[in-house]
Every structure is written in structure tokens, then in C-alpha cells.
Design a protein around this motif. Structure first.
Motif, PDB file in Angstrom:
ATOM      1  N   GLN A 170       1.785  -7.489  -1.802  1.00 55.92           N
ATOM      2  CA  GLN A 170       1.463  -6.698  -2.270  1.00 55.92           C
ATOM      3  C   GLN A 170       2.120  -5.766  -1.446  1.00 55.92           C
ATOM      4  O   GLN A 170       2.630  -4.297  -1.853  1.00 55.92           O
ATOM      5  N   GLU A 171       1.121  -5.563  -0.481  1.00 49.17           N
ATOM      6  CA  GLU A 171       1.301  -3.999   0.022  1.00 49.17           C
ATOM      7  C   GLU A 171       2.693  -3.868   0.977  1.00 49.17           C
ATOM      8  O   GLU A 171       2.981  -2.377   0.773  1.00 49.17           O
ATOM      9  N   ASN A 172       3.109  -5.084   0.936  1.00 46.46           N
ATOM     10  CA  ASN A 172       4.764  -5.162   1.951  1.00 46.46           C
ATOM     11  C   ASN A 172       5.599  -5.693   0.926  1.00 46.46           C
ATOM     12  O   ASN A 172       7.082  -5.257   1.383  1.00 46.46           O
ATOM     13  N   ASP A 173       5.406  -5.870  -0.513  1.00 43.09           N
ATOM     14  CA  ASP A 173       6.797  -5.974  -1.370  1.00 43.09           C
ATOM     15  C   ASP A 173       7.400  -7.005  -0.800  1.00 43.09           C
ATOM     16  O   ASP A 173       8.897  -7.399  -1.280  1.00 43.09           O
ATOM     17  N   CYS A 322       0.785  -3.488   9.598  1.00 40.21           N
ATOM     18  CA  CYS A 322       0.597  -1.850   8.948  1.00 40.21           C
ATOM     19  C   CYS A 322       0.700  -0.862   9.360  1.00 40.21           C
ATOM     20  O   CYS A 322       0.076  -0.349   9.349  1.00 40.21           O
ATOM     21  N   PRO A 323       1.972  -0.557   9.780  1.00 44.97           N
ATOM     22  CA  PRO A 323       1.832   0.404  11.113  1.00 44.97           C
ATOM     23  C   PRO A 323       2.291   1.518  10.235  1.00 44.97           C
ATOM     24  O   PRO A 323       1.733   2.335  10.350  1.00 44.97           O
ATOM     25  N   GLY A 336      -6.668   1.970  11.460  1.00 45.83           N
ATOM     26  CA  GLY A 336      -7.304   1.921  11.593  1.00 45.83           C
ATOM     27  C   GLY A 336      -7.876  -0.001  10.920  1.00 45.83           C
ATOM     28  O   GLY A 336      -8.901  -1.063  11.108  1.00 45.83           O
ATOM     29  N   THR A 337      -7.326   0.011   9.688  1.00 45.26           N
ATOM     30  CA  THR A 337      -7.056  -0.806   8.948  1.00 45.26           C
ATOM     31  C   THR A 337      -6.342  -1.447   8.867  1.00 45.26           C
ATOM     32  O   THR A 337      -5.104  -1.164   9.125  1.00 45.26           O
ATOM     33  N   SER A 338      -5.755  -3.102   8.162  1.00 45.36           N
ATOM     34  CA  SER A 338      -4.608  -3.562   7.747  1.00 45.36           C
ATOM     35  C   SER A 338      -5.072  -3.576   6.019  1.00 45.36           C
ATOM     36  O   SER A 338      -5.839  -3.971   5.882  1.00 45.36           O
ATOM     37  N   ALA A 339      -3.796  -3.849   5.356  1.00 48.78           N
ATOM     38  CA  ALA A 339      -4.078  -4.506   4.146  1.00 48.78           C
ATOM     39  C   ALA A 339      -4.992  -6.541   4.596  1.00 48.78           C
ATOM     40  O   ALA A 339      -6.030  -6.175   3.440  1.00 48.78           O
ATOM     41  N   PHE A 351     -10.180  -5.771  12.550  1.00 47.03           N
ATOM     42  CA  PHE A 351      -8.933  -5.194  12.720  1.00 47.03           C
ATOM     43  C   PHE A 351      -8.806  -3.929  13.635  1.00 47.03           C
ATOM     44  O   PHE A 351     -10.358  -3.773  12.840  1.00 47.03           O
ATOM     45  N   GLY A 352      -8.440  -3.268  14.127  1.00 44.65           N
ATOM     46  CA  GLY A 352      -9.043  -2.867  15.062  1.00 44.65           C
ATOM     47  C   GLY A 352      -8.087  -2.244  16.685  1.00 44.65           C
ATOM     48  O   GLY A 352      -7.225  -3.752  17.077  1.00 44.65           O
ATOM     49  N   ASN A 353      -8.718  -1.784  17.425  1.00 43.70           N
ATOM     50  CA  ASN A 353      -7.827  -1.293  18.831  1.00 43.70           C
ATOM     51  C   ASN A 353      -8.510  -2.488  20.015  1.00 43.70           C
ATOM     52  O   ASN A 353      -9.503  -1.871  19.993  1.00 43.70           O
TER      53      ASN A 353
END
Length: 553
Positions: A170-173, A322-323, A336-339, A351-353
Motif C-alpha cells: 500500500q505504501e509503495n503502490d 522508505c526513503p 527513522g520508521t518504515s511502513a 527499524f533504525g540507525n
């Protein structure tokens, strides 16, 4: 190509044959693509230098593509000398107009890899070879950042619900079946599926997710990515500022060499027009971001590079981590998050550094039992599995309460939960969150420590009687760790295909698949979850790579 009977590709001979067949359907040189992929993996293993790799294929690449935008041998050597073994410089990409012209001339068909077998991802006895090449892949400059986005994924918390895949789609279609993340159940000789006995470990009050053995497979965003090394146009590149391995859709010519060179099988070729047209990708305000003026994913570019959302026809795509979120284009709260992480119900993805020891993936990787307990106690929706706050404790307890009375006064508090809170307090190193993004584990640890401190104002948890009741032994760090292991288990950590030497930036907690592991039907069927499709080719007439069931990796 090698004349050896053994396959060079970690995913095996059958996979390699499928890749070669796929290249045969393109307009580009199949043998060159296979040979470059093989040698790109030799580079990551330290068997061939970056400079020699470039020189070996420069003339062939020039003849096939009319250009070779990979860094020259001289550039590699200069960068290696200047940076003393750090990443080499990357030349500027093609301008968008030129890339668009090339892409319009493409007449290839095919799609990318879907589900694969599991055995290749199993542990090997040999460790990664010491690299003889410059560290890292083809980055945009020779500058280096303190940020490297990555993940730690707790496979024993994964319940196989496929929510992460749905969120990514959904996030990236993405088109149905173009899965940038795969959630797979597996079994081998030592680890069966639930109906055959499967996993039987039970931890007190701790939901371990699915009884299946699970593996979650996004792009690994390797620090030394072989997919980059074979790209003739620099479309596949690593961002210096955060280590993301991305594809510039305006520059990609769809040669699919990156697909062959990827050890993990995570690349897709967009052969048809995407289901969601460029102009139909929702505006920023339709994605619930902070500002109605947020740019769309289709318009999003880093500098002048289109690297986000679904790919246009004739180009390669894969997980991007998710850039647009990492660059603040969807609001500072999304940095610092992702879908997939945000959507995961059991919080299996952190997710993170990964270069920041205080970040969630680093804490989860380095202190798995403690972080598991923190995540569980601060995210559970069940009151008898949640840690109370310091305010709740102060409002409920009175001076002179004994342990049993105090526990009974706090709604939902159990002896087990209090014991784990105290164990966290004992093993805590006192590391405070830095205020940066992705510090939620340490932030929640501080809340638990404050709650324990508040409780100890009313009840002495250091007394021998209290330690006995909470099963904390002598109250030492060793006993506290043992109590945490009883509660959450003691997971091992691993990275996929470490011996290939790509330095992936995804770490796993849990059981690593063995060399004979095979994929099995998981707890949730794809057809039962929204518009997910297990294999893209199920929707197409043409069989493509990834469509062979029962492939042993």
C-alpha cells in the motif's frame, strides 16, 4: 562463466538456471550478466578487488551498453588510497532525459523473484572472507555518514500475519505479487511445522508469535552490494547519507544484471505498466502526513533521482526502506520508521540507525532478551502483561504495603510482570535515549525503571523475601538475566548469507534455517489478506523466475 559443476549463486543451480533463462529473454548479453554477477560476489568475498573487477569488464560493458558508468579502476584505486580502504567514489548518474529515452526503447518482458526455498539461507561453517576490496559499494561520494538504516527482525515474535507485506504494498503502490518483503514459513530435519510437533517452547505470559519457523526477507541493503557492482549506469547506488541501496528509475535501463547478482533474490523487473498510474499516486495529504503540501511519492526524488515508490515500466525495483520517510518528506515523525515496522502487530520489526548503539535495532540486536521484555511490557494490549507507570503506582500504593498487597492494588499487575520489571532494572546499563529517532526501546526502558523506582518507595524489592517471591535468586545480574531468559527465551542472532561478505544491514533473532530447509505453507494464506498474491506470475501468462515450487536452496 565458470565451468565448475557447482553453482556460483547462493540460491542454487536451479535458481541460477532460471536467472540465465530470464536474461536470455532480454536484449542484453546473458553471458556477460552471469559472469559479472559471479565476479561481483567474488569481490564481496574478498577474492577479487573492485579495481580489477572494473578493468576485467570495462571493454565488454562499453561494447554492450555503449558506456560504462561504473567507477574506473583509477577511481577505485585513488579512493582506496585516499580513504585507506573505505568506499570508492561513484560517478554522476545519467541525466533524466537520456535515461528516459533509453527506457522507451526497451521491449523486454518478465517479472522478478517471488518466494524461494530456504536452504541457502542456512548457516555455513565458514565465516566471511576478509575483504581485499574497498569497503562498501558504489556510493555517491567518498564521504561517510554516521547513519546506516537497517532492521533487527525477531522471527520468534513474527506471527506470519503478512501485515508488513500489505503495508509495504500500500505504501509503495505495488502491483499484486510484486512483494518487496516476503514472509515465509519453513521446516527442516530439526525444525518441523506445528502439525508435526514444530516449536513447543512456552514462555510465561510471553506471546512468541507463530508456532511456525518464520523468515522475513526484505532487501538487506548491503554495505557491499554486488547488485551495484554490475550496474552499467549507476542506477543502482548507495546513498552516502544513510546507506540505503536504491534504484534511480530515470537511469535504470532494465538490463536485470542486478537481479542476477543479488544473493538474496529480492529484485523485480516491472515489465508491464504499473497498476497505479504515475498521476494517480495519492498526494501527500491523502497519506495522512502533516502537511497538505507534501510531495507525492511519484514526484519524490533525492536531489534529482527518482528512487521511491513503485517502478515504472522497464525498470528494476526492490525494497527501499522508505526513503521519503527517512528524508522527512512525510513529516519529521516518520524519520527513522518504515511502513512495515509501523504496521507489524507483534512489533517483530525494529527499524533504525544500526550504527547508533542506542537505536531500536541495535538494542534489539545487542540485548535481545531485555529488549524483548521491554517491547512486550510496553506494547501489550492486555493489562496483566503490561508494566504500570510510575504515576499508577504512586496513586495506588501506600506506605507499609507488603509485596502481595501492593501487587493486588495495581490493576492488572502480576508477580511475573513485576519480576521482569525488576530484572530489567538489575541488568540495565543505565543507557539513556539520545533524543534521536528510533530510540523507543530505551525510552520505554526508562519508563520501566521509573516505575520500579516508584514501587520500591513502598516495598523493598531488594529483600531476600521479595527476591524469592519474584524468583530473582540472589538478585545478581546473572540471576536477573536467567529470569529474563525464562520469560522471553534466549534467542540467537544471525545475518543471512554472512559468508558471501555483502555485510547486510538486517539482523535476525531466532532460529536460522538449516541447509536443508524448505518453504512450507504458513499460518496465513496470501489470498486471505487483502490483495496479496504469493507469486506475480500467477497473474500472468508467462512463467518467470520464482515460480518453481519446492526449490531447495
Amino acid at each position: 562463466m565458470s565451468t565448475d559443476d557447482e553453482s556460483f549463486h547462493p540460491l542454487g543451480e536451479e535458481w541460477e538456471d532460471e536467472l540465465e533463462t530470464m536474461l536470455d529473454d532480454t536484449e542484453y548479453d546473458s553471458d556477460l550478466g552471469m559472469e559479472m554477477a559471479q565476479d561481483a560476489m567474488r569481490v564481496t568475498k574478498g577474492e577479487l578487488s573492485e579495481a580489477d573487477f572494473h578493468e576485467r569488464y570495462h571493454e565488454d560493458v562499453m561494447e554492450e551498453f555503449g558506456e560504462d558508468e561504473r567507477p574506473t579502476k583509477e577511481a577505485y584505486e585513488a579512493a582506496q588510497e585516499e580513504a585507506k580502504g573505505t568506499a570508492s567514489s561513484m560517478l554522476n548518474a545519467f541525466d533524466g532525459d537520456d535515461g528516459e529515452t533509453r527506457r522507451e526503447t526497451m521491449k523486454k518482458m518478465g517479472v522478478g523473484a517471488a518466494a524461494v526455498g530456504m536452504g541457502a539461507f542456512g548457516a555455513t561453517q565458514d565465516g566471511p572472507a576478509e575483504s581485499l576490496s574497498a569497503e562498501g559499494g558504489h556510493s555517491e561520494t567518498n564521504e561517510h555518514s554516521d547513519t546506516q538504516w537497517g532492521m533487527t527482525i525477531d522471527l520468534e515474535r513474527c506471527d506470519g500475519c503478512l501485515t508488513c507485506m500489505t503495508a509495504c504494498t500500500q505504501e509503495n503502490d505495488l502491483d499484486a505479487g510484486v512483494n518487496w518483503m516476503y514472509v515465509m514459513a519453513w521446516e527442516d530435519d530439526l525444525h518441523g511445522s506445528p502439525e508435526e510437533g514444530g516449536n513447543t517452547d512456552v514462555y510465561t505470559d510471553f506471546n512468541m508469535g507463530s508456532d511456525f519457523n518464520m523468515l522475513v526477507r526484505p532487501c538487506q541493503h548491503c554495505t557491499d552490494a554486488p547488485c551495484e557492482k554490475v550496474c552499467p549506469t549507476t542506477a543502482r547506488h548507495t546513498r552516502d547519507k544513510d546507506g540505503l541501496v536504491l534504484t534511480d528509475y530515470d537511469v535504470c535501463i532494465g538490463c536485470r544484471y542486478c537481479q542476477v547478482a543479488c544473493p538474496y533474490g529480492v529484485n523485480y523487473f516491472q515489465w508491464d505498466e504499473p497498476d497505479v498510474a504515475y498521476e494517480d499516486i495519492p498526494e501527500g495529504d491523502e497519506r495522512d502526513v502533516d502537511s497538505p503540501d507534501q510531495i507525492t511519492h511519484a514526484e519524490y526524488e533525492h536531489g534529482e533521482r527518482w528512487v521511491d515508490s513503485r517502478a515504472p515500466r522497464g525498470t528494476m525495483s526492490k525494497c527501499t526502506m522508505c526513503p521519503s520517510m527517512q528524508d522527512g518528506e512525510q513529516g519529521e515523525d516518520k524519520v527513522g520508521t518504515s511502513a512495515c515496522e509501523t504496521a507489524c502487530p507483534p512489533n517483530a520489526i525494529q527499524f533504525g540507525n544500526v550504527k547508533d548503539e542506542k537505536s531500536d535495532p541495535s538494542q534489539h540486536r545487542d540485548h535481545p532478551s531485555k529488549s524483548r521484555a521491554i517491547i512486550h511490557l510496553t506494547n501489550s494490549t492486555e493489562s496483566n502483561k503490561s508494566a504500570p507507570s510510575a504515576d499508577q503506582i504512586n496513586s495506588a500504593l501506600s506506605e507499609g504495603d507488603d509485596l502481595e498487597t501492593a501487587i493486588g492494588k495495581i490493576d492488572g499487575l502480576t508477580e511475573d510482570v513485576l519480576a521482569i520489571m525488576k530484572a530489567i532494572d538489575i541488568v540495565s546499563e543505565g543507557t539513556e535515549p539520545s533524543g534521536e529517532e528510533s530510540n523507543t526501546i530505551l525510552e520505554n526502558e526508562q519508563k520501566i525503571l521509573s516505575a520500579v523506582e516508584a514501587f520500591q518507595q513502598y516495598v523493598d524489592l531488594e529483600s531476600e523475601e521479595a527476591r524469592d517471591d519474584l524468583q530473582l535468586g540472589d538478585g545478581s545480574e546473572q540471576e536477573a538475566k536467567f529470569r529474563l531468559h525464562q520469560y522471553t527465551g534466549k534467542p540467537s542472532s544471525f545475518q543471512l548469507l554472512e559468508d558471501v561478505g555483502t555485510n547486510p544491514n538486517v539482523t535476525y533473532l531466532g532460529q536460522e534455517p538449516g541447509p536443508e530447509a524448505e518453504q512450507v505453507e504458513g499460518p496465513t494464506k496470501y489470498e486471505d489478506v487483502g490483495d496479496l498474491v504469493d507469486k506475480r506470475q500467477d497473474l500472468l501468462d508467462e512463467e518467470t523466475i520464482g515460480g518453481v515450487d519446492g526449490v531447495s536452496l
